[in-house]
Design a protein around this motif. Structure first.
Motif, PDB file in Angstrom:
ATOM      1  N   ALA A   1      -3.262   2.626  -5.418  1.00  0.00           N
ATOM      2  CA  ALA A   1      -4.627   2.813  -5.912  1.00  0.00           C
ATOM      3  C   ALA A   1      -5.377   1.479  -5.943  1.00  0.00           C
ATOM      4  O   ALA A   1      -6.543   1.415  -5.551  1.00  0.00           O
ATOM      5  CB  ALA A   1      -4.608   3.449  -7.294  1.00  0.00           C
ATOM      6  N   ARG A   2      -4.712   0.438  -6.408  1.00  0.00           N
ATOM      7  CA  ARG A   2      -5.345  -0.892  -6.450  1.00  0.00           C
ATOM      8  C   ARG A   2      -5.643  -1.386  -5.039  1.00  0.00           C
ATOM      9  O   ARG A   2      -6.697  -1.961  -4.785  1.00  0.00           O
ATOM     10  CB  ARG A   2      -4.437  -1.882  -7.187  1.00  0.00           C
ATOM     11  CG  ARG A   2      -4.992  -3.271  -7.291  1.00  0.00           C
ATOM     12  CD  ARG A   2      -6.181  -3.337  -8.223  1.00  0.00           C
ATOM     13  NE  ARG A   2      -6.588  -4.715  -8.412  1.00  0.00           N
ATOM     14  CZ  ARG A   2      -7.847  -5.117  -8.441  1.00  0.00           C
ATOM     15  NH1 ARG A   2      -8.827  -4.246  -8.353  1.00  0.00           N
ATOM     16  NH2 ARG A   2      -8.125  -6.383  -8.597  1.00  0.00           N
ATOM     17  N   PHE A   3      -4.748  -1.142  -4.113  1.00  0.00           N
ATOM     18  CA  PHE A   3      -4.943  -1.539  -2.720  1.00  0.00           C
ATOM     19  C   PHE A   3      -6.181  -0.830  -2.148  1.00  0.00           C
ATOM     20  O   PHE A   3      -7.013  -1.452  -1.495  1.00  0.00           O
ATOM     21  CB  PHE A   3      -3.693  -1.213  -1.893  1.00  0.00           C
ATOM     22  CG  PHE A   3      -3.694  -1.837  -0.534  1.00  0.00           C
ATOM     23  CD1 PHE A   3      -3.218  -3.124  -0.334  1.00  0.00           C
ATOM     24  CD2 PHE A   3      -4.183  -1.134   0.560  1.00  0.00           C
ATOM     25  CE1 PHE A   3      -3.225  -3.703   0.921  1.00  0.00           C
ATOM     26  CE2 PHE A   3      -4.191  -1.704   1.814  1.00  0.00           C
ATOM     27  CZ  PHE A   3      -3.712  -2.995   2.001  1.00  0.00           C
ATOM     28  N   ARG A   4      -6.295   0.478  -2.416  1.00  0.00           N
ATOM     29  CA  ARG A   4      -7.465   1.236  -1.934  1.00  0.00           C
ATOM     30  C   ARG A   4      -8.760   0.729  -2.570  1.00  0.00           C
ATOM     31  O   ARG A   4      -9.783   0.603  -1.910  1.00  0.00           O
ATOM     32  CB  ARG A   4      -7.296   2.728  -2.224  1.00  0.00           C
ATOM     33  CG  ARG A   4      -6.385   3.446  -1.263  1.00  0.00           C
ATOM     34  CD  ARG A   4      -6.458   4.960  -1.418  1.00  0.00           C
ATOM     35  NE  ARG A   4      -6.195   5.421  -2.782  1.00  0.00           N
ATOM     36  CZ  ARG A   4      -4.978   5.621  -3.285  1.00  0.00           C
ATOM     37  NH1 ARG A   4      -3.903   5.417  -2.540  1.00  0.00           N
ATOM     38  NH2 ARG A   4      -4.831   6.038  -4.530  1.00  0.00           N
ATOM     39  N   GLU A   5      -8.695   0.430  -3.859  1.00  0.00           N
ATOM     40  CA  GLU A   5      -9.858  -0.079  -4.580  1.00  0.00           C
ATOM     41  C   GLU A   5     -10.347  -1.400  -3.967  1.00  0.00           C
ATOM     42  O   GLU A   5     -11.544  -1.593  -3.756  1.00  0.00           O
ATOM     43  CB  GLU A   5      -9.465  -0.284  -6.051  1.00  0.00           C
ATOM     44  CG  GLU A   5     -10.528  -0.858  -6.931  1.00  0.00           C
ATOM     45  CD  GLU A   5      -9.985  -1.099  -8.329  1.00  0.00           C
ATOM     46  OE1 GLU A   5      -9.935  -2.269  -8.755  1.00  0.00           O
ATOM     47  OE2 GLU A   5      -9.607  -0.115  -8.994  1.00  0.00           O
ATOM     48  N   LEU A   6      -9.414  -2.284  -3.680  1.00  0.00           N
ATOM     49  CA  LEU A   6      -9.780  -3.565  -3.069  1.00  0.00           C
ATOM     50  C   LEU A   6     -10.298  -3.376  -1.648  1.00  0.00           C
ATOM     51  O   LEU A   6     -11.220  -4.077  -1.221  1.00  0.00           O
ATOM     52  CB  LEU A   6      -8.586  -4.522  -3.092  1.00  0.00           C
ATOM     53  CG  LEU A   6      -8.184  -5.020  -4.480  1.00  0.00           C
ATOM     54  CD1 LEU A   6      -6.843  -5.723  -4.425  1.00  0.00           C
ATOM     55  CD2 LEU A   6      -9.250  -5.916  -5.074  1.00  0.00           C
TER      56      LEU A   6
ATOM     57  N   PRO B   1       0.808  -1.223   0.000  1.00  0.00           N
ATOM     58  CA  PRO B   1       0.000   0.000   0.000  1.00  0.00           C
ATOM     59  C   PRO B   1       0.841   1.273   0.000  1.00  0.00           C
ATOM     60  O   PRO B   1       0.351   2.345  -0.317  1.00  0.00           O
ATOM     61  CB  PRO B   1      -0.832  -0.109   1.272  1.00  0.00           C
ATOM     62  CG  PRO B   1      -0.114  -1.064   2.140  1.00  0.00           C
ATOM     63  CD  PRO B   1       0.646  -1.986   1.225  1.00  0.00           C
ATOM     64  N   ASP B   2       2.123   1.161   0.343  1.00  0.00           N
ATOM     65  CA  ASP B   2       3.008   2.328   0.372  1.00  0.00           C
ATOM     66  C   ASP B   2       3.637   2.613  -0.990  1.00  0.00           C
ATOM     67  O   ASP B   2       4.135   3.704  -1.211  1.00  0.00           O
ATOM     68  CB  ASP B   2       4.110   2.130   1.418  1.00  0.00           C
ATOM     69  CG  ASP B   2       3.524   1.971   2.814  1.00  0.00           C
ATOM     70  OD1 ASP B   2       2.484   2.591   3.083  1.00  0.00           O
ATOM     71  OD2 ASP B   2       4.103   1.223   3.605  1.00  0.00           O
TER      72      ASP B   2
END
Length: 126
Positions: free
Chosen positions: A94-99, A87-88
């Motif tokens: 962005a993909r981490f936030r989306e998931l 996530p860093d």
């Protein structure tokens, strides 16, 4: 209707064109989930949330237990992907936030399914 993929886009198109989804069901057969619904023009009650666009409205879902199974599968898939992301790292953030957002939607729909199943169970057992 029985869309095979990108169901959130189908629901979004229907909503944008003033179709309301009045009935939903989902079946699991041969290792696959098959969502289906009835859409009626002019029957839009309220706009769908992002979670409802992806997973449907639990209140009209005929098979919430099957939907729960789909939610579990999607959540497991999301978590596996998230474990492999950093996530860093800007390219993966962005993909981490989306998931993470998808996981929040799954949690909400899962809670709605359990509530509906409890109400149905209570009504059936009276």
């Amino acid at each position: 209707m029985q869309p095979q993929s990108e169901i959130h886009l189908v629901r979004g198109w229907l909503e944008a064109h003033e179709y309301g989804i009045t009935d939903e069901d989902i079946v699991f057969e041969d290792g696959k989930y098959y969502p289906m619904f009835r859409a009626v023009q002019g029957k839009v009650v309220k706009r769908m949330t992002p979670a409802e666009l992806y997973f449907g409205r639990v209140v009209i879902q005929r098979s919430p237990q099957v939907l729960l199974s789909l939610l579990d599968r999607e959540s497991q898939k999301n978590r596996r992907i998230m474990e492999g992301l950093s996530p860093d790292e800007s390219s993966q953030a962005a993909r981490f936030r989306e998931l993470g957002e998808a996981e929040a939607w799954i949690a909400q729909i899962r809670m709605d399914c359990r509530k509906k199943m409890a109400v149905v169970s209570e009504l059936c057992c009276r």
